[in-house]
Design a protein around this motif. Sequence first.
Motif, PDB file in Angstrom:
ATOM      1  N   LEU A  61      51.806 -14.166 121.904  1.00 49.74           N
ATOM      2  CA  LEU A  61      52.626 -14.394 120.707  1.00 49.74           C
ATOM      3  C   LEU A  61      53.906 -15.157 121.026  1.00 49.74           C
ATOM      4  CD1 LEU A  61      52.383 -10.904 118.911  1.00 49.74           C
ATOM      5  CD2 LEU A  61      51.493 -13.077 118.078  1.00 49.74           C
ATOM      6  N   HIS A  63      51.358  -2.229 114.455  1.00 47.27           N
ATOM      7  CA  HIS A  63      51.885  -3.067 113.377  1.00 47.27           C
ATOM      8  C   HIS A  63      53.001  -3.988 113.853  1.00 47.27           C
ATOM      9  CE1 HIS A  63      49.765  -0.798 110.161  1.00 47.27           C
ATOM     10  NE2 HIS A  63      49.746   0.098 111.128  1.00 47.27           N
ATOM     11  N   GLN A  64      53.852  -3.479 114.738  1.00 46.80           N
ATOM     12  CA  GLN A  64      55.031  -4.256 115.107  1.00 46.80           C
ATOM     13  C   GLN A  64      54.978  -4.842 116.512  1.00 46.80           C
ATOM     14  OE1 GLN A  64      56.138  -4.094 111.505  1.00 46.80           O
ATOM     15  NE2 GLN A  64      57.548  -5.040 112.930  1.00 46.80           N
ATOM     16  N   ARG A  65      53.980  -4.457 117.288  1.00 45.02           N
ATOM     17  CA  ARG A  65      53.866  -4.928 118.679  1.00 45.02           C
ATOM     18  C   ARG A  65      55.114  -4.583 119.504  1.00 45.02           C
ATOM     19  NH1 ARG A  65      50.971  -7.286 114.337  1.00 45.02           N
ATOM     20  NH2 ARG A  65      49.226  -8.497 115.104  1.00 45.02           N
ATOM     21  N   TYR A  66      55.592  -3.352 119.344  1.00 43.60           N
ATOM     22  CA  TYR A  66      56.705  -2.868 120.161  1.00 43.60           C
ATOM     23  C   TYR A  66      56.144  -2.020 121.295  1.00 43.60           C
ATOM     24  CZ  TYR A  66      59.487  -3.689 115.888  1.00 43.60           C
ATOM     25  OH  TYR A  66      60.072  -4.231 114.770  1.00 43.60           O
ATOM     26  N   ASN A  93      64.371  -5.734 113.411  1.00 38.57           N
ATOM     27  CA  ASN A  93      63.209  -4.959 113.829  1.00 38.57           C
ATOM     28  C   ASN A  93      63.432  -3.462 113.639  1.00 38.57           C
ATOM     29  OD1 ASN A  93      60.911  -6.639 115.086  1.00 38.57           O
ATOM     30  ND2 ASN A  93      62.755  -7.638 115.841  1.00 38.57           N
ATOM     31  N   ARG A 114      65.167  -2.156 111.345  1.00 39.11           N
ATOM     32  CA  ARG A 114      65.064  -1.906 109.901  1.00 39.11           C
ATOM     33  C   ARG A 114      63.592  -1.798 109.480  1.00 39.11           C
ATOM     34  NH1 ARG A 114      68.668  -5.601 107.988  1.00 39.11           N
ATOM     35  NH2 ARG A 114      67.058  -7.195 108.030  1.00 39.11           N
ATOM     36  N   VAL A 115      62.762  -2.704 110.010  1.00 34.84           N
ATOM     37  CA  VAL A 115      61.348  -2.676 109.656  1.00 34.84           C
ATOM     38  C   VAL A 115      60.717  -1.373 110.138  1.00 34.84           C
ATOM     39  CG1 VAL A 115      59.131  -3.811 109.927  1.00 34.84           C
ATOM     40  CG2 VAL A 115      61.202  -5.178 109.814  1.00 34.84           C
ATOM     41  N   ARG A 156      62.186   1.439 110.659  1.00 36.45           N
ATOM     42  CA  ARG A 156      62.710   2.544 109.851  1.00 36.45           C
ATOM     43  C   ARG A 156      61.898   2.674 108.567  1.00 36.45           C
ATOM     44  NH1 ARG A 156      67.963   1.839 111.497  1.00 36.45           N
ATOM     45  NH2 ARG A 156      68.257   0.227 109.918  1.00 36.45           N
ATOM     46  N   ALA A 157      61.610   1.546 107.925  1.00 35.04           N
ATOM     47  CA  ALA A 157      60.849   1.594 106.679  1.00 35.04           C
ATOM     48  C   ALA A 157      59.447   2.165 106.936  1.00 35.04           C
ATOM     49  CB  ALA A 157      60.744   0.202 106.073  1.00 35.04           C
ATOM     50  N   ASP A 204      57.864   5.847 105.598  1.00 38.03           N
ATOM     51  CA  ASP A 204      56.554   6.031 104.964  1.00 38.03           C
ATOM     52  C   ASP A 204      55.779   7.131 105.671  1.00 38.03           C
ATOM     53  OD1 ASP A 204      56.783   4.216 102.988  1.00 38.03           O
ATOM     54  OD2 ASP A 204      55.613   2.628 103.962  1.00 38.03           O
ATOM     55  N   GLU A 227      46.939   4.961 105.647  1.00 39.29           N
ATOM     56  CA  GLU A 227      47.925   3.942 105.994  1.00 39.29           C
ATOM     57  C   GLU A 227      47.755   3.478 107.445  1.00 39.29           C
ATOM     58  OE1 GLU A 227      49.996   2.579 103.954  1.00 39.29           O
ATOM     59  OE2 GLU A 227      51.435   1.526 105.237  1.00 39.29           O
TER      60      GLU A 227
END
Lengths: 288, 695
Positions: free
Chosen positions: B244, B274-277, B310, B312-313, B315-316, B320, B395
């Motif tokens: 990436l 989802h975030q590739r962390y 990142n 913030r994303v 956290r959202a 959920d 989810e």
Amino acid sequence: MKVDFQTVILKLQEFWSQKGCVILQPYDAEVGAGTFHPATTLKALGPKPWRAAYVQPSRRPGDGRYGENPNRLYRHHQYQVLLKPSPGDIQDVYLDSLRYIGLDPILHDVRFVEDDWESPTLGAAGLGWEVWAGGQEVTQFTYFQQVGGFPCEPVSVELTYGLERLIMTLQGIENVYDLAWNDPVGPSPMTYGDVAQQMEREFSAFSFEHLDAPIVFRHFEDAESMCNQLITNKLVLPAYEYCLKASHLFNLLDARGALSVTERANYIGRVRALAHACCTLWMENACG
Amino acid sequence: MLVAEWLFEILSEEIPSRMQEAAQEQLKSLAETELQAEGLGFETIRTFVTPRRLTLVVEGLPLKTPERVEEKKGPRVGAPVQAIEGFLKTAGVSREACDILDTPKGQFLSVTIKQSGQLTESILSKMALSLLEKFRWPKSMRWGSSPITWVRPLRGLLCVFNGKVVSFSYAGIESSNTTQGHRFLAPTPFEVQNFKDYKKKLRDHFVILDWQERRQIVQAGVAKVAGELTPLKDESLLDEVTGLVEWPVPLKGKVDEHFMNLPLEVITTPMRVHQRYFPLMDNQGKLAPYFGVVANVEAPDQGKTIVIGNERVLRARLADAQFFWEQDQKQPLEHFNVSLKTRLFHQHLGSVFAKVERLVKLSTQMAERGGADPKIVGRAALLSKADLASQMVNEFPEVQGIMGRYYAQNQKENAEVARALEEQYWPKASGGKTPDTLPSLILAMADRLDTLVGFFAIGITPTGSKDPFALRRAGLGLIALALNPRFTLSMLEALGWAYECYPWNEFAIPQLKNKEETLADLWKFLLERFKFFLRDVQGSPYDHVDAVLSVANQNPNLFDLSLRVKALDQLMDGEDGKNLLVAYKRASNILKIEEDKDKCIYEGQVKEELFDLDEESELFKNLSQKLPEIEDFVKKGEFVKAVQDLATLRSVIDRFFDKVVVNTEDKNKRVNRLHLLAYFRRTLHQVADFSKIEG
């Protein structure tokens, strides 16, 4: 640079207008995504060049959260751009549009991450990416390969900006209802919540609690049969409008939990048949 | 000879990460094939891939191909005019240019054609085109008005040989000696002389060309930003992230403390998938409230905005997850079964709930056989798919089973039940761990038995590349589970139970296969997979595998069969085994010849009264003693003992062949000796079909 909700929309309108797009208004029927606007679905078919851009309020009854979830909405806003044929420098132009609204791709680590798009109800599919800014998906970037079961020749590129997420990233805020809708230091500042929260509350209650399934089932039958009659009469745009209605009514029933798995597949199939019939008629009339 | 270097770069819009490594391999092997076909020798060939470019570099190519001399033989000197003219025309020469070839068959026309060497450059311009045309992506697309396809739109073709542009055009792009660096950090195009120059300039323009090097930077960089923490080991995430970024810049972000009460997988799944962390662990192996994220840019604010974005994303996403975690536990896990009734397992095989009911029946039956508590196993089966209807799994599908375990634990279900809910999905990948406790093992097997039998019965079997219901994976999983010594069983019997758990008459399927047919198809399918396992994983020679699987139907227990192959491996490793095999081959050859000649099968009673020689009675006595012993060992699964017994027969059979003439004049004695040899053959066949073993 101002990054309130409406200024960003105005700037995108300005930017894409300069790129030769016709700036259209949202389609005036309920749709689930900007892709459903006839200016995208139908215009992507056929050989004639086409460039259009518009805001499309998009209803996802299943995503309603009574105005309480900071990220999920019954109705969100997409900024939709369709360019046919896809220009060779479209990625660069798109990135320029981000800069134009004040999003610096370096500061936000903009990335193109594989995400192929498919809409079973439209019989449409494309390849492309989700565009990330700081890990947030802000745009769906798709090269249409087929629509309504027909190959797209030439290929259109579709850019769908998720306006709420994009502008939340720009404003650096956590809760969609805190978004500045207009100038926050202007004479009458309004937030997204001021403008849209009541709608979120009431439509969530409608679709999850008060929706009368038998009525909506009936409406679906009516929309379907009207669409079929209009197809027989070769009126493609009105027919397509009723196809959109059927699609939205299906979404309502689905969100209400009124469909079993088998029924669900069956209803998707019926909407797809309508969409396919409309696209076929469009192609026969050489409308593209 | 002068040699030169060819550099070819295909620049495109962003290539999906998962396709990059294979693309690099494919380009290399395609180029090798093409170069060989053109007779172009070379010293080295290398390929590289980044998110935007696929690059080939070939070193040590000649500047031109060598001259080729070819002699072409034509028709006879006196052949009809048309034949001669035809020959002259195809060869492109006049009659005068031909030689006469004297052969024993007469005089023939012949011509020597000299093909002068071709310029490598002109071959490469065709080859570059051919590589572009022959390359196959797992998924490719069209763009603009062109019919050409590639993984994403092509944007540039750099093609340089010996410092000069190799010119050609493809998809409306002219080849050149220019390319671009990083999309944002250095967008201005630049010229390139050769590979060394290319690689260096790319680095100056913020692109690390080498995939391995980028991976190394990602790995080391994440470890570095982690400080005292340790990144969770995840090779596939490392691979994905490497694909990436062209210029990896690892950064560290923080997770809000109040999410840390959520289960580990609920936090790490959105991070990784989802975030590739990279999740970071503390020195006690506990998840720390931090993550590693790899940006593709060096930002002027040192990545501050990127980290904030990142965080913030995440956290959202975690908000959920928190919501789902609370919602899902407002009702008992079992209540989710209600919504499984409207969820299809397969159109012809009923709902997921119907599957759950079958699993309860099947796994209870297996538990009774295997000495597990049927109540626990049955309870686990009843809850096995409930979490599929939870919001969390809806989810984040990756946490199926795991959520079942957490919810069951929190609702005070039996610990083994909770554990089985997660472990029913093991092994997760080929070579993965299989469950250690009986209820988990039984449920995992039952799930796969039910799936395989159901699909095979309605005629859905994997064909070629098509396997939409992942039946191959289910088969491999079942084999791995069957090899766990804690619970072994006759596979054919278990398949039969699974078949009988289906209420076939309720389904009314037109082309339903009956039990025998279904089991026969499925058994064959499983043996094929099992064969592969024995050869490639256990490492047994293929003839040993064939020899044992030939007798598999007698004892269709995969665990036993694998032990039996191992025992055979051990026997054939030693002298005794090798000699025994020689004797076996001799015996079965004699039998075959005589049986063919006499058109009968010599499988009769050996009569001791007809023995002349001690060696005959010695062999008979030994076999009479060993056969039941071996049978018994085989039944008990003690294959090492069984083959040890076989090995003792070696000297006896050797002495027999030394002294005894089988085809003796006396007819009765001859038949009796043939029966004795058949007895020997039968004894060996208790363990394996030795005729399949290569000696």
